[in-house]
Design a protein around this motif. Structure first.
Motif, PDB file in Angstrom:
ATOM      1  N   GLY A   3      -9.665  -9.234 -11.890  1.00  0.00           N
ATOM      2  CA  GLY A   3      -9.091  -9.282 -13.223  1.00  0.00           C
ATOM      3  C   GLY A   3      -7.663  -8.775 -13.204  1.00  0.00           C
ATOM      4  N   THR A   4      -7.359  -7.820 -14.087  1.00  0.00           N
ATOM      5  CA  THR A   4      -6.009  -7.242 -14.124  1.00  0.00           C
ATOM      6  C   THR A   4      -5.921  -5.941 -13.330  1.00  0.00           C
ATOM      7  OG1 THR A   4      -6.522  -6.082 -16.195  1.00  0.00           O
ATOM      8  CG2 THR A   4      -5.510  -8.267 -16.370  1.00  0.00           C
ATOM      9  N   THR A   5      -6.971  -5.635 -12.574  1.00  0.00           N
ATOM     10  CA  THR A   5      -6.974  -4.445 -11.711  1.00  0.00           C
ATOM     11  C   THR A   5      -6.725  -4.861 -10.274  1.00  0.00           C
ATOM     12  OG1 THR A   5      -8.507  -3.229 -13.148  1.00  0.00           O
ATOM     13  CG2 THR A   5      -8.338  -2.501 -10.862  1.00  0.00           C
ATOM     14  N   VAL A   6      -5.870  -4.130  -9.592  1.00  0.00           N
ATOM     15  CA  VAL A   6      -5.604  -4.367  -8.170  1.00  0.00           C
ATOM     16  C   VAL A   6      -5.994  -3.112  -7.406  1.00  0.00           C
ATOM     17  CG1 VAL A   6      -3.884  -4.887  -6.416  1.00  0.00           C
ATOM     18  CG2 VAL A   6      -3.745  -5.987  -8.653  1.00  0.00           C
ATOM     19  N   TYR A   7      -6.799  -3.297  -6.363  1.00  0.00           N
ATOM     20  CA  TYR A   7      -7.237  -2.195  -5.511  1.00  0.00           C
ATOM     21  C   TYR A   7      -6.446  -2.229  -4.203  1.00  0.00           C
ATOM     22  CZ  TYR A   7     -11.174  -2.037  -8.745  1.00  0.00           C
ATOM     23  OH  TYR A   7     -11.947  -1.952  -9.877  1.00  0.00           O
ATOM     24  N   LEU A   8      -6.024  -1.061  -3.743  1.00  0.00           N
ATOM     25  CA  LEU A   8      -5.265  -0.918  -2.505  1.00  0.00           C
ATOM     26  C   LEU A   8      -5.961   0.074  -1.590  1.00  0.00           C
ATOM     27  CD1 LEU A   8      -1.704  -0.330  -4.052  1.00  0.00           C
ATOM     28  CD2 LEU A   8      -2.823  -2.522  -3.622  1.00  0.00           C
ATOM     29  N   GLU A   9      -5.813  -0.108  -0.296  1.00  0.00           N
ATOM     30  CA  GLU A   9      -6.355   0.819   0.696  1.00  0.00           C
ATOM     31  C   GLU A   9      -5.184   1.362   1.517  1.00  0.00           C
ATOM     32  OE1 GLU A   9      -9.047   0.341   4.663  1.00  0.00           O
ATOM     33  OE2 GLU A   9      -9.899  -0.523   2.822  1.00  0.00           O
ATOM     34  N   SER A  10      -4.829   2.612   1.279  1.00  0.00           N
ATOM     35  CA  SER A  10      -3.645   3.170   1.929  1.00  0.00           C
ATOM     36  C   SER A  10      -3.758   3.165   3.446  1.00  0.00           C
ATOM     37  CB  SER A  10      -3.387   4.594   1.423  1.00  0.00           C
ATOM     38  OG  SER A  10      -4.405   5.487   1.852  1.00  0.00           O
ATOM     39  N   ALA A  11      -4.980   3.269   3.968  1.00  0.00           N
ATOM     40  CA  ALA A  11      -5.154   3.288   5.423  1.00  0.00           C
ATOM     41  C   ALA A  11      -4.657   2.014   6.078  1.00  0.00           C
ATOM     42  CB  ALA A  11      -6.625   3.516   5.768  1.00  0.00           C
ATOM     43  N   ALA A  70       4.111  -1.822  -4.841  1.00  0.00           N
ATOM     44  CA  ALA A  70       5.040  -2.793  -5.429  1.00  0.00           C
ATOM     45  C   ALA A  70       4.443  -4.191  -5.429  1.00  0.00           C
ATOM     46  CB  ALA A  70       6.364  -2.780  -4.660  1.00  0.00           C
ATOM     47  N   ALA A  71       3.732  -4.547  -4.359  1.00  0.00           N
ATOM     48  CA  ALA A  71       3.088  -5.860  -4.292  1.00  0.00           C
ATOM     49  C   ALA A  71       2.016  -5.989  -5.372  1.00  0.00           C
ATOM     50  CB  ALA A  71       2.472  -6.068  -2.908  1.00  0.00           C
ATOM     51  N   ALA A  72       1.314  -4.891  -5.657  1.00  0.00           N
ATOM     52  CA  ALA A  72       0.308  -4.914  -6.717  1.00  0.00           C
ATOM     53  C   ALA A  72       0.967  -5.138  -8.075  1.00  0.00           C
ATOM     54  CB  ALA A  72      -0.482  -3.606  -6.714  1.00  0.00           C
ATOM     55  N   LEU A  73       2.100  -4.497  -8.315  1.00  0.00           N
ATOM     56  CA  LEU A  73       2.814  -4.688  -9.574  1.00  0.00           C
ATOM     57  C   LEU A  73       3.323  -6.112  -9.692  1.00  0.00           C
ATOM     58  CD1 LEU A  73       4.851  -1.344  -9.690  1.00  0.00           C
ATOM     59  CD2 LEU A  73       2.738  -1.887 -10.910  1.00  0.00           C
ATOM     60  N   ASP A  74       3.816  -6.660  -8.592  1.00  0.00           N
ATOM     61  CA  ASP A  74       4.294  -8.046  -8.591  1.00  0.00           C
ATOM     62  C   ASP A  74       3.159  -9.025  -8.872  1.00  0.00           C
ATOM     63  OD1 ASP A  74       6.874  -7.249  -8.081  1.00  0.00           O
ATOM     64  OD2 ASP A  74       6.769  -7.608  -5.917  1.00  0.00           O
ATOM     65  N   ALA A  75       1.924  -8.633  -8.506  1.00  0.00           N
ATOM     66  CA  ALA A  75       0.760  -9.492  -8.748  1.00  0.00           C
ATOM     67  C   ALA A  75       0.289  -9.427 -10.195  1.00  0.00           C
ATOM     68  CB  ALA A  75      -0.374  -9.102  -7.814  1.00  0.00           C
ATOM     69  N   GLY A  76       0.976  -8.647 -11.013  1.00  0.00           N
ATOM     70  CA  GLY A  76       0.647  -8.574 -12.425  1.00  0.00           C
ATOM     71  C   GLY A  76      -0.381  -7.528 -12.785  1.00  0.00           C
ATOM     72  N   ALA A  77      -0.566  -6.525 -11.943  1.00  0.00           N
ATOM     73  CA  ALA A  77      -1.588  -5.509 -12.194  1.00  0.00           C
ATOM     74  C   ALA A  77      -1.274  -4.702 -13.448  1.00  0.00           C
ATOM     75  CB  ALA A  77      -1.691  -4.569 -11.000  1.00  0.00           C
TER      76      ALA A  77
END
Length: 393
Positions: free
Chosen positions: A81-89, A117-124
């Motif tokens: 949806g409008t949530t983007v999950y990231l894994e810092s590892a 930044a990539a998550a923000l660009d994806a519209g998160a």
């Protein structure tokens, strides 16, 4: 007997899914009449995205970011949806740094900022960052630079991306632009799922508690402690009233710095928790976050015993890791928790206090530990089979 297999990853030897399947296969072979369910878990560290995707679905989007030593490395975004999950590892994980380059005074978290930044660009509209398993110890300073550069914003200065060892000389001029960077994220909910609940500074903080496993000498760990403390006070002073004050402690910069550095999870991933908190992030326990996402409580309630585990079961395991979260939820349903780990360095009194019924090590001597590292799956399976013989009825 109904058995739930719910481990974390076993370091870099086995993913959580691999460990779960290894234990489950050995259990089914040993006790074929038992009903065995597999539920791999994560505490925000390695395997965070894989675990969440299995529970939530979503779309994986590949990106390229900067590794802790400046090399290009692939990573993923999980869009739900409008949530983007990231894994810092995936950007700063210890396996990304060759043994000869493991120096947390120099490694940088810049890649995590680029992921964000990539998550923000994806519209998160909401970004959830899993923290854990990092090779860095820079209090997230590098991530601030990576995010600013990726978004085309001025400041903070590039010196912040030179590693934790350089933070002891940070000046106010180096932090120009930090407020603007925080303002850029004002419309985005930023949640940080931390793998441990430790503070940024102190005996159990990022440097004293974890820098050694990333390659730091005792002297370097002390230098990092001082450098991160200096950076924390400089950064909170630069933000000023942009950070909502604690009405009980007052609005002084020193009070803000103390509150942010002492927050549970601020020291996670070499202090990345603190660095993202500077941007307005809300820190939450990663193991609990994942447990809620997969419905762990309901799963446990429907089983007779739960088997969890990780590579090394030690004091860190009792500070927000998967094992302690599983035990807490199992205790609420009066279901026994059994731990199977590569090494067990926790005593019976600590086990009892954590609500853990029993713990079994794959390797009980240096030779056995070496054998387990050389052949992680077969040795884990052998131990799991012995545990099954003990617990199956």
């Amino acid at each position: 007997m109904r058995v739930l297999i719910a481990p974390d990853s076993f370091g870099s030897s086995l993913t959580a899914a691999e460990a779960a399947e290894t234990i489950a296969s050995a259990w089914r072979t040993t006790a074929p009449d038992d009903d065995v369910t597999v539920c791999p878990l994560s505490d925000g560290g390695p395997g965070f995205l894989a675990t969440l995707q299995s529970a939530l679905g979503g779309e994986l989007v590949p990106v390229n970011v900067t590794s802790p030593v400046g090399a290009a490395t692939p990573a993923l975004l999980l869009l739900v949806g409008t949530t983007v999950y990231l894994e810092s590892a995936q950007a700063v994980g210890l396996p990304l740094v060759p043994d000869g380059l493991r120096d947390p005074t120099r490694t940088s978290s810049r890649g995590v900022g680029e992921l964000l930044a990539a998550a923000l660009d994806a519209g998160a509209r909401r970004v959830v960052v899993g923290l854990g398993g990092s090779a860095t110890n820079d209090a997230g300073a590098g991530a601030l630079v990576g995010l600013a550069r990726a978004l085309g914003l001025p400041g903070p200065a590039d010196v912040l991306a030179a590693g934790g060892g350089s933070l002891g000389d940070v000046t106010a001029d180096d932090l120009v632009g930090l407020r603007e960077l925080r303002d850029r994220l004002r419309g985005t909910e930023l949640v940080v799922a931390t793998d441990v609940d430790v503070p940024l500074l102190g005996l159990h903080g990022a440097s004293a508690g974890f820098a050694a496993q990333k390659g730091a000498t005792p002297e370097q760990a002390q230098d990092l402690e001082r450098a991160l403390g200096h950076f924390a006070h400089a950064a909170t002073a630069a933000l000023g009233d942009a950070v909502r004050p604690d009405l009980l402690a007052g609005a002084r910069p020193s009070s803000t710095a103390s509150r942010l550095t002492a927050a549970p999870g601020a020291g996670a991933a070499g202090g990345l928790g603190f660095g993202l908190a500077l941007l307005g992030a809300r820190l939450v326990p990663g193991a609990a976050f994942v447990a809620d996402a997969v419905g762990l409580g309901d799963l446990i309630a429907d089983h007779d015993v739960v088997v969890t585990g990780e590579g090394r079961f030690d004091w860190q395991s009792l500070h927000g890791k998967v094992v302690s979260e599983v035990a807490s939820r199992a205790l609420a349903h009066a279901v026994p928790t059994v731990v199977v780990a590569g090494e067990v360095l926790v005593g019976r009194r600590e086990l009892s206090a954590a609500g853990i019924t029993a713990a079994y090590a794959v390797g009980e001597s240096p030779d056995q530990v070496a054998a387990a590292l050389a052949a992680p799956a077969p040795t884990l399976a052998a131990r799991a089979a012995r545990v099954a013989r003990t617990w199956s009825r």
